[in-house]
Motif scaffolding. Structure first.
Motif, short mmCIF file in Angstrom:
data_model
loop_
_atom_site.label_atom_id
_atom_site.label_comp_id
_atom_site.label_asym_id
_atom_site.label_seq_id
_atom_site.Cartn_x
_atom_site.Cartn_y
_atom_site.Cartn_z
N GLY A 262 17.28 -21.91 -43.52
CA GLY A 262 17.11 -22.45 -42.19
C GLY A 262 18.07 -23.58 -41.88
O GLY A 262 18.44 -23.80 -40.73
N ASP B 275 12.55 -23.35 -41.39
CA ASP B 275 12.02 -22.44 -42.42
C ASP B 275 12.04 -21.02 -41.87
O ASP B 275 11.46 -20.73 -40.84
CB ASP B 275 10.60 -22.86 -42.80
CG ASP B 275 10.15 -22.22 -44.09
OD1 ASP B 275 11.02 -21.86 -44.91
OD2 ASP B 275 8.94 -22.07 -44.28
N GLN B 276 12.71 -20.11 -42.57
CA GLN B 276 12.84 -18.75 -42.06
C GLN B 276 12.62 -17.73 -43.16
O GLN B 276 12.78 -18.03 -44.34
CB GLN B 276 14.21 -18.54 -41.43
CG GLN B 276 15.37 -18.58 -42.42
CD GLN B 276 16.72 -18.41 -41.74
OE1 GLN B 276 16.95 -18.92 -40.67
NE2 GLN B 276 17.60 -17.69 -42.39
N ARG B 277 12.25 -16.51 -42.73
CA ARG B 277 12.12 -15.35 -43.62
C ARG B 277 12.86 -14.21 -42.94
O ARG B 277 12.50 -13.80 -41.84
CB ARG B 277 10.66 -14.96 -43.83
CG ARG B 277 9.87 -16.00 -44.61
CD ARG B 277 8.48 -15.48 -44.98
NE ARG B 277 8.61 -14.38 -45.93
CZ ARG B 277 8.03 -13.18 -45.77
NH1 ARG B 277 7.27 -12.93 -44.72
NH2 ARG B 277 8.20 -12.23 -46.67
N VAL B 278 13.89 -13.71 -43.61
CA VAL B 278 14.73 -12.66 -43.04
C VAL B 278 14.97 -11.60 -44.10
O VAL B 278 15.41 -11.91 -45.21
CB VAL B 278 16.09 -13.22 -42.56
CG1 VAL B 278 16.90 -12.13 -41.88
CG2 VAL B 278 15.90 -14.41 -41.65
N PRO C 27 11.56 -17.32 -38.02
CA PRO C 27 10.78 -17.36 -36.79
C PRO C 27 10.97 -16.07 -35.99
O PRO C 27 11.86 -15.27 -36.27
CB PRO C 27 11.37 -18.56 -36.03
CG PRO C 27 12.78 -18.67 -36.53
CD PRO C 27 12.74 -18.19 -37.97
N GLU D 227 15.13 -16.48 -47.51
CA GLU D 227 14.04 -17.27 -46.96
C GLU D 227 14.06 -18.69 -47.50
O GLU D 227 14.71 -18.97 -48.49
CB GLU D 227 12.70 -16.61 -47.24
CG GLU D 227 12.40 -16.35 -48.70
CD GLU D 227 11.15 -15.51 -48.89
OE1 GLU D 227 10.20 -15.65 -48.12
OE2 GLU D 227 11.13 -14.69 -49.82
N LEU E 186 17.57 -22.76 -37.86
CA LEU E 186 16.27 -22.24 -37.43
C LEU E 186 15.09 -22.83 -38.19
O LEU E 186 13.96 -22.45 -37.96
CB LEU E 186 16.23 -20.71 -37.57
CG LEU E 186 17.18 -19.94 -36.66
CD1 LEU E 186 17.11 -18.46 -36.96
CD2 LEU E 186 16.86 -20.21 -35.19
N PHE F 240 14.35 -10.37 -38.69
CA PHE F 240 13.69 -11.66 -38.78
C PHE F 240 12.17 -11.49 -38.80
O PHE F 240 11.59 -10.89 -37.90
CB PHE F 240 14.08 -12.58 -37.61
CG PHE F 240 15.35 -13.32 -37.86
CD1 PHE F 240 15.32 -14.65 -38.29
CD2 PHE F 240 16.58 -12.70 -37.70
CE1 PHE F 240 16.49 -15.34 -38.54
CE2 PHE F 240 17.77 -13.39 -37.95
CZ PHE F 240 17.71 -14.71 -38.37
#
Length: 145
Positions: A42, A49-52, A74, A37, A47, A71
């Motif tokens: 990102g 800011d992401q949280r995976v 986003p 994250e 993408l 995911f």
């Protein structure tokens, strides 16, 4: 500088736990699980800011890996899981197995379904495609002889 190896193939899933269980049953080993994250991640994917949540699965020989990703942000924007075999782009991942019948029996207990038939290619392979967790297309190949 020469190419060293293919590091991994990535598959995005909705139910990470079910996907891990399926690929464990197939014979892969769970190498690790965690969150990826933040802004740095990102920047790699484009993408933002992401949280995976990811799980890295390793083949028994240690040479190949499958990265399963769920995911959280986003939101997922497209779904290609049920694309037919002749669709453009990434299609499937193929695994070599010792016994295709035994493998199918074990994976059917986890919801796998044949996409077509188990076929023989000359005296070299028995092959099939299955739909695994969430409809993911997976190839199985048993070398003959």
């Amino acid at each position: 500088m020469a190419l060293k190896r293919m590091d991994n193939v990535g598959i995005v899933v909705e139910d990470l736990g079910a996907a891990i269980d399926f690929f464990l049953e197939l014979g892969l080993e769970l190498e690790g699980r965690g969150m990826v994250e933040g802004e740095w991640a990102g920047r790699v994917t484009g993408l933002g800011d992401q949280r995976v949540e990811i799980a890295m699965m390793r083949t028994p020989d240690g040479h190949s890996r499958l990265e399963l990703s769920r995911f959280l942000a986003p939101a997922v924007i497209a779904d290609h899981r049920n694309a037919p075999v002749n669709a453009l782009g990434y299609l499937r991942v193929m695994f070599a197995v010792d016994d295709i019948d035994d493998t199918l029996e074990r994976l059917r207990a986890r919801g796998a379904q044949l996409a077509g038939d188990v076929v023989r290619y000359q005296d070299i392979y028995r092959l099939c495609y299955i739909r695994g967790p969430e409809g993911i297309l997976i190839g199985l190949a048993q070398e003959l002889g």
